[in-house]
Design an enzyme around this catalytic site. Structure first.
Site: not given
Length: 330
Positions: A52, A57, A190, A223, A229, A242, A300
């Site tokens: 996606d 972006y 979405q 996010r 973490k 963020r 990841q």
């Protein structure tokens, strides 16, 4: 990997789908292109066939990275989900917000989904992605200046031309969804959904279930917060959005980490990470078809993909949900 169909279509997508927002760097403090390409390819090797992305972006960069990553893979082995309706190069429609591109230059972002704009955006996306069709073409945000019927009509034309297989929407409520469903080919909505952001459970999910449309959950790890973490005092890179989100305020980081500690024994017992447990919980929730999981590197990406192998028992699910009900963010 597990696969599920979107709506009543024949479009099967991987339950864990690679979310390529962070790959574009925009609002994430930049990106390393080669690492992003490696992340997508590593994800694919683990069975994640769906990606996606969106033009906004990185102002085209994310789509270019996706196009580079899938080069050499048979086109029918991957599913490309991208979007339209957010313009940084055209002052038209509903003004969204001020931002900066990856070079630190000021840009204004508009929500615009007029017919001619959609046709142009599709051609631009096809070029950047290096493909001749898009599997799922989604309006990125509602555009209050353009009738929903006009936007859906434009996508229907693209479907007829073979440039798009199916239509989707993003960030629509049930009223907007009902209007969009008047057009054929619409299969999904979405929307944001995570353990700490469950508002769609009230109306949006029941509406989708009743009308046999799929819910694509974005930001299921909030996010990165739900990986465990992020600790109090965490320093974000310049341009990382963020830092201003409520979930990332110091008090909420403490509360969320306390919750994660309470469910950590379940993850440890299974030999998986907290992030993997959270992703499995997400796709096990009624009404959630797939979850988008972003990654900045191959490690990841592989971890996210392997979340599909986690099994959560009825009792474990009940325990997690009980702990969630006790979690009250400020």
């Amino acid at each position: 990997m597990e696969f599920r169909k979107l709506g009543e279509s024949d479009l099967e997508v991987s339950v864990i789908t690679f979310g390529a927002w962070a790959a574009g760097g925009w609002m994430w403090g930049g990106t390393e292109r080669s690492e992003s390409v490696k992340a997508i390819r590593a994800c694919y090797e683990e069975g994640v066939t769906s990606i996606d992305t969106a033009p906004i972006y990185g102002q085209g960069l994310s789509e270019e990275i996706v196009g580079e990553a899938i080069k050499g893979i048979p086109r029918d082995k991957v599913q490309i989900l991208t979007k339209y309706g957010m313009r940084w190069d055209l002052k038209k429609g509903d003004f969204g917000f001020k931002s900066e591109n990856n070079q630190g230059e000021a840009i204004n972002v508009y929500k615009y989904a007029g017919k001619d704009s959609i046709i142009k955006e599709c051609e631009d996306s096809l070029r950047r992605l290096g493909t001749d069709y898009i599997d799922l073409y989604q309006i990125h945000w509602p555009d209050i200046t353009t009738p929903i019927s006009e936007s859906m009509e434009a996508v229907q034309r693209l479907i007829e031309q073979g440039k798009v297989r199916y239509a989707g929407v993003c960030n629509y409520d049930e009223v907007q969804m009902a209007e969009a469903m008047k057009a054929p080919g619409l299969v999904s909505n979405q929307v944001p959904y995570s353990m700490v952001n469950r508002g769609i459970e009230e109306v949006v999910i029941p509406f989708a279930l009743a009308n046999k449309r799929s819910i694509i959950a974005y930001s299921p790890l909030e996010r990165g917060l739900l990986t465990g973490k992020i600790k109090p005092g965490h320093t974000f890179a310049a341009g990382d959005h963020r830092a201003d989100l409520k979930y990332y305020q110091a008090a909420n980081i403490v509360l969320v980490n306390a919750f994660l500690e309470s469910i950590k024994p379940i993850a440890e017992d299974k030999g998986v990470s907290l992030g993997q447990l959270v992703l499995r919980w997400t796709v096990d929730k009624p009404g959630i078809t797939i979850a988008l999981a972003g990654a900045r590197n191959a490690e990841q990406a592989v971890q996210n993909a392997r979340a599909v192998n986690v099994k959560i028992s009825v009792d474990e699910m009940a325990f997690i949900n009980e702990r969630l009900d006790e979690l009250k963010l400020v």
